[in-house]
Motif scaffolding. Structure first.
Motif, short mmCIF file in Angstrom:
data_model
loop_
_atom_site.label_atom_id
_atom_site.label_comp_id
_atom_site.label_asym_id
_atom_site.label_seq_id
_atom_site.Cartn_x
_atom_site.Cartn_y
_atom_site.Cartn_z
N GLY A 180 -7.90 2.00 -18.07
CA GLY A 180 -6.93 1.46 -19.16
C GLY A 180 -5.45 1.04 -18.67
N GLU A 181 -4.46 1.50 -19.07
CA GLU A 181 -3.22 1.21 -18.64
C GLU A 181 -2.89 1.92 -17.12
N HIS A 182 -3.42 2.92 -16.88
CA HIS A 182 -3.21 3.33 -15.60
C HIS A 182 -3.76 2.19 -14.31
N GLU A 183 -4.95 1.64 -14.86
CA GLU A 183 -5.70 0.70 -14.03
C GLU A 183 -5.09 -0.65 -13.99
N GLN A 184 -4.25 -0.93 -15.37
CA GLN A 184 -3.78 -2.43 -15.29
C GLN A 184 -2.42 -2.41 -14.41
N TRP A 185 -1.76 -1.26 -14.24
CA TRP A 185 -0.33 -1.25 -13.41
C TRP A 185 -0.65 -0.74 -12.13
N LEU A 186 -1.54 -0.08 -11.70
CA LEU A 186 -2.00 0.60 -10.46
C LEU A 186 -1.69 -0.40 -9.28
N LEU A 187 -2.53 -1.55 -9.30
CA LEU A 187 -2.57 -2.56 -8.19
C LEU A 187 -1.34 -3.45 -8.30
N PRO A 188 -0.72 -3.94 -9.50
CA PRO A 188 0.53 -4.61 -9.31
C PRO A 188 1.74 -4.00 -8.79
N ILE A 189 1.82 -2.36 -8.96
CA ILE A 189 2.91 -1.57 -8.54
C ILE A 189 2.71 -0.78 -7.24
N THR A 190 1.52 -0.17 -7.07
CA THR A 190 1.33 0.57 -5.98
C THR A 190 1.03 -0.16 -4.69
N ILE A 191 0.12 -1.01 -4.80
CA ILE A 191 -0.14 -1.76 -3.55
C ILE A 191 1.09 -2.57 -2.98
N PRO A 192 1.91 -3.08 -3.74
CA PRO A 192 3.20 -3.69 -3.15
C PRO A 192 4.10 -2.79 -2.64
N SER A 193 3.99 -1.61 -3.33
CA SER A 193 5.12 -0.41 -2.95
C SER A 193 4.58 -0.08 -1.59
N ILE A 194 3.28 0.30 -1.30
CA ILE A 194 2.72 0.85 -0.12
C ILE A 194 3.29 -0.26 0.87
N VAL A 195 3.14 -1.71 0.51
CA VAL A 195 3.19 -2.55 1.91
C VAL A 195 4.70 -2.68 1.96
N LEU A 196 5.44 -2.86 1.11
CA LEU A 196 6.89 -3.21 1.10
C LEU A 196 7.57 -1.77 1.49
N TRP A 197 7.35 -0.65 0.96
CA TRP A 197 8.09 0.42 1.18
C TRP A 197 7.47 1.42 2.20
N VAL A 198 6.23 1.76 2.07
CA VAL A 198 5.55 2.79 3.18
C VAL A 198 5.39 2.29 4.34
N ILE A 199 4.92 0.83 4.54
CA ILE A 199 4.83 0.18 5.53
C ILE A 199 5.77 -0.63 5.91
N GLY A 200 6.47 -1.18 5.08
CA GLY A 200 7.53 -2.33 5.55
C GLY A 200 8.86 -1.80 6.10
N ILE A 201 9.26 -0.92 5.38
CA ILE A 201 10.57 -0.24 5.80
C ILE A 201 10.55 0.35 7.34
N PRO A 202 9.64 1.07 7.80
CA PRO A 202 9.59 1.51 9.09
C PRO A 202 9.36 0.17 10.00
N LEU A 203 8.43 -0.73 9.70
CA LEU A 203 8.20 -1.62 10.30
C LEU A 203 9.19 -2.70 10.74
N ALA A 204 10.11 -2.95 9.59
CA ALA A 204 11.36 -3.76 9.56
C ALA A 204 12.35 -3.12 10.50
N ALA A 205 12.59 -1.84 10.38
CA ALA A 205 13.74 -0.96 11.13
C ALA A 205 13.00 -1.05 12.64
N GLY A 206 11.71 -0.91 13.02
CA GLY A 206 11.30 -1.05 14.36
C GLY A 206 11.37 -2.44 14.91
N LEU A 207 10.94 -3.31 13.96
CA LEU A 207 11.15 -4.75 14.56
C LEU A 207 12.47 -5.13 14.93
N THR A 208 13.50 -4.83 14.22
CA THR A 208 14.87 -4.93 14.40
C THR A 208 15.17 -4.32 15.61
N MET A 209 15.11 -3.28 15.80
CA MET A 209 15.61 -2.43 16.95
C MET A 209 14.90 -3.10 18.27
#
Length: 181
Positions: free
Chosen positions: A68-97
């Motif tokens: 239901g509701e959990h399934e509806q917002w799981l993919l649109p919120i969680t996957i972008p959060s993992i890509v942008l925050w969990v992976i993206g922030i350290p990756l961006a900092a590492g690439l910048t340095m």
């Protein structure tokens, strides 16, 4: 009286560095809230079993896991959060340095591509330091990237805490020791 576009000087510093200081504040803020965002992101995957076959979201027991509701917002919120925050922030900092290290030839003082007029390393130039120095300034030159290792460990500890809760404290401790070693 000061003219409209005149730069105001405060000692050797100028108020025209506002952009650099704002960037430094934003980068610091991102690194401070990073563990909380990782915890919230992975918290969307943690479920508890109340009865036989009834799995509910641990943070909101009114929602059934992956339905239901959990399934509806799981993919649109969680996957972008993992890509942008969990992976993206350290990756961006590492690439910048990495960029400033390679463009500025971090470990040589010769006048090369990427070095400023004085032959200084781009990573240690005043403009770059104003934005990113807290990421590498406390470490010796060969270990300029070490803050990313620390950040990755924090992320691992948060994931172990959130997703490993049902495994029990002994297994969590073993995983934590693996991360530390």
């Amino acid at each position: 009286a000061r003219r409209k576009n005149e730069v105001v000087r405060a000692g050797d510093d100028t108020y025209s560095n506002f952009g650099d200081r704002t960037m430094a504040a934003i980068v610091c803020l991102i690194f401070v809230i990073y563990p909380s965002v990782v915890k919230s992101t992975f918290g969307l995957f943690t479920c508890s079993t109340l009865e036989e076959g009834l799995h509910v979201l641990r943070s909101d027991i009114g929602l059934r896991c992956f339905e239901g509701e959990h399934e509806q917002w799981l993919l649109p919120i969680t996957i972008p959060s993992i890509v942008l925050w969990v992976i993206g922030i350290p990756l961006a900092a590492g690439l910048t340095m990495w960029y400033y290290r390679n463009e500025g030839f971090l470990f040589t003082r010769s006048k090369r591509k990427g070095a400023d007029d004085d032959g200084e390393w781009m990573l240690y130039s005043l403009k770059v330091q104003r934005k990113f120095a807290f990421l590498y300034k406390g470490y010796e030159e060969p270990y300029y990237y070490w803050e990313l290792v620390v950040l990755s460990r924090k992320m691992c500890f948060v994931v172990i805490d959130v997703l490993g809760e049902e495994l029990g404290p002994v297994i969590q401790t073993v995983f934590a020791l693996v991360v530390v070693s």
